[in-house]
Design a protein around this motif. Structure first.
Motif, mmCIF file in Angstrom:
data_model
loop_
_atom_site.group_PDB
_atom_site.id
_atom_site.type_symbol
_atom_site.label_atom_id
_atom_site.label_comp_id
_atom_site.label_asym_id
_atom_site.label_seq_id
_atom_site.Cartn_x
_atom_site.Cartn_y
_atom_site.Cartn_z
ATOM 1 N N ILE A 82 39.815 51.504 34.716
ATOM 2 C CA ILE A 82 40.079 51.061 33.348
ATOM 3 C C ILE A 82 41.593 51.027 33.195
ATOM 4 O O ILE A 82 42.256 52.064 33.163
ATOM 5 C CB ILE A 82 39.446 52.008 32.309
ATOM 6 C CG1 ILE A 82 37.922 52.072 32.514
ATOM 7 C CG2 ILE A 82 39.774 51.537 30.891
ATOM 8 C CD1 ILE A 82 37.218 53.056 31.584
ATOM 9 N N HIS A 83 42.142 49.830 33.148
ATOM 10 C CA HIS A 83 43.597 49.659 33.183
ATOM 11 C C HIS A 83 44.232 49.867 31.807
ATOM 12 O O HIS A 83 43.617 49.581 30.775
ATOM 13 C CB HIS A 83 43.951 48.267 33.703
ATOM 14 C CG HIS A 83 43.679 48.094 35.169
ATOM 15 N ND1 HIS A 83 44.502 48.606 36.145
ATOM 16 C CD2 HIS A 83 42.650 47.491 35.830
ATOM 17 C CE1 HIS A 83 44.014 48.313 37.341
ATOM 18 N NE2 HIS A 83 42.886 47.640 37.172
ATOM 19 N N ALA A 84 45.474 50.318 31.842
ATOM 20 C CA ALA A 84 46.204 50.569 30.598
ATOM 21 C C ALA A 84 46.736 49.284 29.980
ATOM 22 O O ALA A 84 46.915 49.198 28.763
ATOM 23 C CB ALA A 84 47.364 51.537 30.854
ATOM 24 N N GLY A 85 47.052 48.283 30.812
ATOM 25 C CA GLY A 85 47.563 47.016 30.304
ATOM 26 C C GLY A 85 49.074 46.908 30.334
ATOM 27 O O GLY A 85 49.666 46.240 29.481
ATOM 28 N N ILE A 86 49.738 47.506 31.327
ATOM 29 C CA ILE A 86 51.199 47.623 31.319
ATOM 30 C C ILE A 86 51.909 46.707 32.311
ATOM 31 O O ILE A 86 53.119 46.815 32.475
ATOM 32 C CB ILE A 86 51.620 49.084 31.592
ATOM 33 C CG1 ILE A 86 51.020 49.589 32.916
ATOM 34 C CG2 ILE A 86 51.176 49.977 30.441
ATOM 35 C CD1 ILE A 86 51.421 51.021 33.267
ATOM 36 N N TYR A 87 51.178 45.788 32.928
ATOM 37 C CA TYR A 87 51.792 44.954 33.971
ATOM 38 C C TYR A 87 51.910 43.476 33.613
ATOM 39 O O TYR A 87 52.502 42.724 34.383
ATOM 40 C CB TYR A 87 50.960 45.032 35.253
ATOM 41 C CG TYR A 87 50.977 46.354 35.974
ATOM 42 C CD1 TYR A 87 52.158 46.886 36.492
ATOM 43 C CD2 TYR A 87 49.806 47.072 36.168
ATOM 44 C CE1 TYR A 87 52.175 48.089 37.172
ATOM 45 C CE2 TYR A 87 49.802 48.281 36.860
ATOM 46 C CZ TYR A 87 50.990 48.790 37.350
ATOM 47 O OH TYR A 87 50.997 49.974 38.038
ATOM 48 N N TYR A 88 51.365 43.032 32.503
ATOM 49 C CA TYR A 88 51.039 41.612 32.366
ATOM 50 C C TYR A 88 51.896 40.829 31.381
ATOM 51 O O TYR A 88 51.561 39.693 31.056
ATOM 52 C CB TYR A 88 49.558 41.467 31.998
ATOM 53 C CG TYR A 88 48.650 42.366 32.803
ATOM 54 C CD1 TYR A 88 48.525 42.203 34.187
ATOM 55 C CD2 TYR A 88 47.951 43.403 32.193
ATOM 56 C CE1 TYR A 88 47.716 43.045 34.933
ATOM 57 C CE2 TYR A 88 47.137 44.252 32.931
ATOM 58 C CZ TYR A 88 47.021 44.078 34.300
ATOM 59 O OH TYR A 88 46.221 44.917 35.025
ATOM 60 N N GLY A 89 52.990 41.385 30.921
ATOM 61 C CA GLY A 89 53.903 40.641 30.065
ATOM 62 C C GLY A 89 53.500 40.661 28.605
ATOM 63 O O GLY A 89 52.360 40.964 28.246
ATOM 64 N N PRO A 90 54.440 40.321 27.705
ATOM 65 C CA PRO A 90 54.222 40.514 26.263
ATOM 66 C C PRO A 90 53.286 39.515 25.600
ATOM 67 O O PRO A 90 52.716 39.816 24.550
ATOM 68 C CB PRO A 90 55.633 40.402 25.682
ATOM 69 C CG PRO A 90 56.378 39.544 26.659
ATOM 70 C CD PRO A 90 55.814 39.884 28.006
ATOM 71 N N THR A 91 53.118 38.338 26.165
ATOM 72 C CA THR A 91 52.372 37.290 25.454
ATOM 73 C C THR A 91 51.125 36.819 26.193
ATOM 74 O O THR A 91 50.495 35.846 25.776
ATOM 75 C CB THR A 91 53.285 36.067 25.212
ATOM 76 O OG1 THR A 91 53.744 35.552 26.476
ATOM 77 C CG2 THR A 91 54.490 36.442 24.359
ATOM 78 N N SER A 92 50.749 37.477 27.268
ATOM 79 C CA SER A 92 49.635 36.985 28.077
ATOM 80 C C SER A 92 48.294 37.385 27.485
ATOM 81 O O SER A 92 48.166 38.385 26.776
ATOM 82 C CB SER A 92 49.743 37.513 29.511
ATOM 83 O OG SER A 92 49.449 38.896 29.550
#
Length: 408
Positions: A82-92
């Motif tokens: 369950i990923h935190a969501g910290i790799y994918y850029g501000p607007t993706s």
């Protein structure tokens, strides 16, 4: 629908449409469709979408799966993180849906007692250059409201004495793991309890756009054929999603699929056995996050995935030639590992839309976002392409987005 050796077969349920009541792009009034919604692909994403759509009063939903059970491809051959969501850029979309999906997934697991564990994740820096990468991740996480914090090397050594970090440790406290099979079993059961139909061993051969809706041509392993009509079509076919999309859309809107095989390795000794997920600092431009350490709900550790570009999305053999390089990377953060006890385990294939970076840096890195769109000129056709990590984490939020695209 009836069952033969556990396989659901479409033929007895659906009439085969003939030329008298089917005409490509006919301008005559369309006959009533067999279903309101047809979802192709019963992985975690397709299950979540079908379950969401089945909640709507006065509608009918069919979920089509070419295999004999749910989630047999990408959904069951991953790290179950369950990923935190910290790799994918501000607007993706990846960031938006991962953050929303993470909250929804933890809530659902708590309510339905689906096994999961918020075990946390460490991202390690072995030198100053990698430390700079961690600083960027930390600042980005702060900007989107995701908690991360640096640990002192002394604290890290105290908590996980077998883990080596020469320069810095960034902790993500909202990262966890889930029993993906239990999760998908719940989605399957809940979908059917809402009146949804599920067709296993059913391969989609072709889709024709009608004046209103779509006709789907299918075959079973025995060669039986069935034609199904639907008002709306959701392409959640995972590894087969781009080929299916290309068979429907005109050539100028075709995409090229890319397939990243990731090999996983098991460990047969009881020590070392960290209780935290361990990730190396991401490498700029790399298509993956490095050969990291994860675990299952029993605490057994595994390593992977690496990235191997392949042409065949169904070749799931583990490449023994990649083991040595994987062991070198593993020993950089877990030096006490017994190399002889690291074994080939399984492989998974990630559907991608390019060979760019898994981490969004905003510097022409080729980062590919999720493609989730209502296709222009094809009313009721929702396309989901390149749904790789963090797809499992995002699955419930993706289902909400598809529902919004259809009904808002």
């Amino acid at each position: 629908m009836y069952t033969v050796s556990g396989a659901m077969i479409l033929r007895p349920l659906f009439r085969s449409l003939t030329a008298s009541n089917y005409r490509r792009f006919s301008t005559s009034p369309a006959p009533a469709a067999d279903y309101t919604h047809v979802v192709v692909g019963a992985g975690a994403i397709g299950l979540a979408i079908a379950r969401k759509l089945a909640e709507k009063d006065g509608t009918s939903t069919l979920l089509i799966e070419r295999h004999g059970s749910v989630g047999t491809e990408t959904s069951s051959r991953n790290s179950e993180v369950i990923h935190a969501g910290i790799y994918y850029g501000p607007t993706s979309l990846k960031t938006e849906l991962c953050l929303q999906g993470k909250r929804m997934l933890y809530d659902l697991c708590e309510k339905q007692r689906i096994p999961c564990l918020k075990c946390k994740k460490w991202i390690l820096a072995q030198d100053s250059q990698q430390h700079e990468q961690l600083d960027k991740i930390h600042k980005f996480a702060e900007s989107i409201g995701v908690p991360t914090h640096f640990l002192s090397l002394a604290e890290a050594q105290h908590r996980e004495p077998d883990v080596h970090a020469a320069n810095a440790v960034l902790e993500s406290p909202t990262t966890g793991i889930i029993d993906s099979h239990s999760y998908m079993a719940y989605l399957e059961s809940d979908f059917q309890s809402k009146g949804g139909d599920l067709a296993f061993h059913t391969k989609v051969d072709a889709v024709d756009a009608l004046n209103q809706g779509y006709q789907i041509h299918t075959t079973s392993p025995s060669g039986d054929t069935a034609n199904i009509t639907t008002e709306t079509l959701i392409n959640s076919a995972g590894l087969a999603a781009v080929p299916l999309s290309n068979s429907i859309l005109p050539p100028e809107r075709h995409m090229k699929p890319y397939y990243a095989k990731g090999s996983y390795y098991s460990y047969s000794r009881g020590h070392p056995r960290p209780k935290t997920l361990i990730y190396p600092a991401p490498t700029t431009g790399a298509a993956g996050l490095g050969t990291h350490l994860t675990m299952d709900m029993t605490g057994a550790i595994r390593f992977g995935p690496d990235v191997e570009w392949v042409d065949d999305p169904y070749d799931l053999s583990v490449n023994e030639e990649r083991l040595s390089a994987a062991l070198d990377e593993i020993q950089s953060y877990l030096p006490g590992i017994d190399r002889e006890k690291v074994m080939l385990d399984y492989a998974g294939i990630r559907p991608k839309l390019g060979k760019g970076s898994a981490v969004a840096s905003g510097k022409g890195d080729g980062f590919s976002d999720f493609y989730i769109k209502k296709e222009e000129g094809f009313e009721g056709f929702i396309n989901l392409l390149g749904i790789e990590s963090p797809g499992l984490t995002s699955s419930l939020a993706i289902a909400d987005k598809v529902d919004d695209l259809l009904y808002r």
